[in-house]
Structure formats: structure tokens, C-alpha cells
Design a protein around this motif. Sequence first.
Motif, mmCIF file in Angstrom:
data_model
loop_
_atom_site.group_PDB
_atom_site.id
_atom_site.type_symbol
_atom_site.label_atom_id
_atom_site.label_comp_id
_atom_site.label_asym_id
_atom_site.label_seq_id
_atom_site.Cartn_x
_atom_site.Cartn_y
_atom_site.Cartn_z
ATOM 1 N N ALA A 45 5.649 43.545 67.367
ATOM 2 C CA ALA A 45 4.087 43.251 67.531
ATOM 3 C C ALA A 45 3.498 43.801 66.291
ATOM 4 O O ALA A 45 2.271 43.081 65.742
ATOM 5 C CB ALA A 45 3.509 43.892 68.698
ATOM 6 N N SER A 46 4.093 44.777 65.410
ATOM 7 C CA SER A 46 3.159 45.516 64.514
ATOM 8 C C SER A 46 3.130 44.271 63.165
ATOM 9 O O SER A 46 2.233 44.401 62.452
ATOM 10 C CB SER A 46 3.618 46.650 64.142
ATOM 11 N N LYS A 47 4.476 43.793 63.267
ATOM 12 C CA LYS A 47 4.440 42.609 62.105
ATOM 13 C C LYS A 47 3.606 41.485 62.374
ATOM 14 O O LYS A 47 2.997 40.690 61.395
ATOM 15 C CB LYS A 47 5.859 42.269 61.941
ATOM 16 N N LEU A 48 3.469 40.929 63.586
ATOM 17 C CA LEU A 48 2.942 39.888 64.078
ATOM 18 C C LEU A 48 1.554 39.978 63.949
ATOM 19 O O LEU A 48 0.775 38.878 63.766
ATOM 20 C CB LEU A 48 3.673 39.214 65.439
ATOM 21 N N HIS A 49 1.168 41.036 64.408
ATOM 22 C CA HIS A 49 -0.287 41.363 64.975
ATOM 23 C C HIS A 49 -0.690 42.733 64.288
ATOM 24 O O HIS A 49 -0.708 43.676 65.253
ATOM 25 C CB HIS A 49 -0.731 40.964 66.327
ATOM 26 N N PRO A 50 -0.766 42.788 62.964
ATOM 27 C CA PRO A 50 -1.285 44.243 62.566
ATOM 28 C C PRO A 50 -2.611 44.564 63.065
ATOM 29 O O PRO A 50 -3.402 43.729 63.710
ATOM 30 C CB PRO A 50 -1.601 43.926 60.873
ATOM 31 N N PRO A 51 -2.867 45.772 62.929
ATOM 32 C CA PRO A 51 -3.995 46.274 63.879
ATOM 33 C C PRO A 51 -5.343 45.718 63.275
ATOM 34 O O PRO A 51 -6.027 45.370 64.210
ATOM 35 C CB PRO A 51 -4.036 47.762 63.384
#
Length: 310
Positions: free
Chosen positions: A290-296
Motif C-alpha cells: 500500500a505504501s508503494k502503490l498509494h504514498p501518503p
Amino acid sequence: MGQPAGGTVFALFLPLAMILGAGCERTGGTSATTEPSTRPALTVASLSPAATDMILGMEAGEHLVAVSKYDLGKPGLRDLPVAGDYESIDWERLGRLRPSVMVMQVAKSRVPAGVQQRADQLGIKIQNIGIDKLEDIPVALREIGSAIGESAKAAAGEAALQRKLEEVRKRVAGSPAVPTLIVTDDSGMAVAGRDNFLDQVLTLAGGSNVAAPAGAGYFSIDREKIAALQPQVVLQLLGDASPPAVEQVRRFWNSMPELPAVKQGRVYYLTESSILMPGLKVGETAEVFASKLHPPDSRPSSAPIQQGNL
């Protein structure tokens, strides 16, 4: 085996150690001893890294008396002796350790001949777990917990995993699914298709598996097929790969500069030791995806909450 077949990891999981009596089991120059008075009533030899992960994750590591070669060097294993792997079993060592349970992760059609007979002769119960999909993880966790007398700890581990996965679902809810290729070895060509835990984790983390239409499970594709899939992101799963292996696969992706993921700088080299493992750390894998696909800074400020289970 329920894991990607590739050069990086897919002969999954295991941990264990402690011995009967006052002697020592030795492997690779290290030793581990456990006093008989502190040995749990039910002990386990884990020939599956995923099972080892689950036992440690449920805080029941004291039951382990042996592990597989794929568990060597992992934290929390106390230099436990090696009892084999999914292809071969060290029956002589198991005869000395006499674990109550031996956990395997082998398709029933691939269980080596004579395994049940040898285990029966030594009084060892075989617990053969099967993990292909995300929903198989809590089932295997309960089976292991029951086999070693730790059902309550297994239930707590399952609840913690459910919470972590739900947190990831909520975090990416409402974000567009990112076309992604999951690569499972250091050649760059072994990928995860549909109907496996990695595909499910990707979907949960807000991705869309571009290799899913090509087939189920794990398989290899060529450069032309990769180019045709046009992934916006490549998740290159490397587990405990060596620096030379990481550099090798970097060269592979750099040789495809027109691929959208390469052009946009979105090829991610994930070297977490558990990244290919369908165990209790799969929640952490979902967080990494999730952190790679949708950074904050790319997620919607307000997203609807979705509910779901394993």
C-alpha cells in the motif's frame, strides 16, 4: 506449496530448537540447549518457514526444537538445529529431538513416500498445512495452535492479523487501483498471477494485478509479455536476496526504459525477509504494498470505509 516458484524464495518457511536430556544439537558450529524442566509438554519441528513465522508470531516460540534450512539466521530462533525442508527430512536428528509435532507445507500429492510411517515410528504427529490463498492463513494458524496446545495464542494472532489487514483496506479505500506487476524472483520474469495470496494482498492494498489474466498461481513470462502488460508499478519481491542478486535484477529493469513503471521510477525492490511468506507477517506485506502503490500524499483526504475479512 502456495508460494511463488522462483530463484529467490519459494520453498517456504520454518523454525525450531531444544533437545531432550542434557546434550546439545549442533548445526553450522552453533548450539542450543534447553533444560528438560523448561521444555514445553508439546514441542514442534517446523519444516515450513510460514509455520515458523506463525509460531513465533503467536509468541509460542518456546515450543520449537528444530527448523528448516530456510529459517537459519532468522531472529528469535536461538540457533535451533535444522531438521530438513520440504524436500528432505533429517530423521536421525528428529529421532534425537523427538518433537511432538512436525509441521510440513507440502501438497498431498508431493509428500515423500514413507514419511507417515517414519513419523509414526518416532511417535511424531504430522501437521501438514496448506496455504495458497489469504484465507488459508488463519486456518493453518488454528491448526498449528491446536497441535501445540496454544489455541488461545493462535486466536490472538489471527485477530491481530485481521486488524492490520483491515487498517490497510481503510487506508486505501477510494483510491484508484494501480496496474501492478508482482515479480517473485531475481530474473525479473517469474510473476504472481491470480488466485494466490500475493494477488489478494495486492488487491487489498489498492493494486490491480496486470498478470492475472495470463493465468493462476505463479509462472514465468518473457520480456515481450512484460512490455505488453504495461504495468504502472513493479513490485520486485526479493526476500533475503544478496546484493549481487538485487543488482542483477536492477540491470534487468533498467534495460526496459520504455516500460511505464521504469519510466516513472516505480520499480520497487522489496527485500524484507518475510515479503514472500504467507504467514502472520502478511499484514506487514500489505502495508508495504500500500505504501508503494498509494504514498501518503497521493491518497484521497476523505475515503469511505470498507469492511472485509480474510
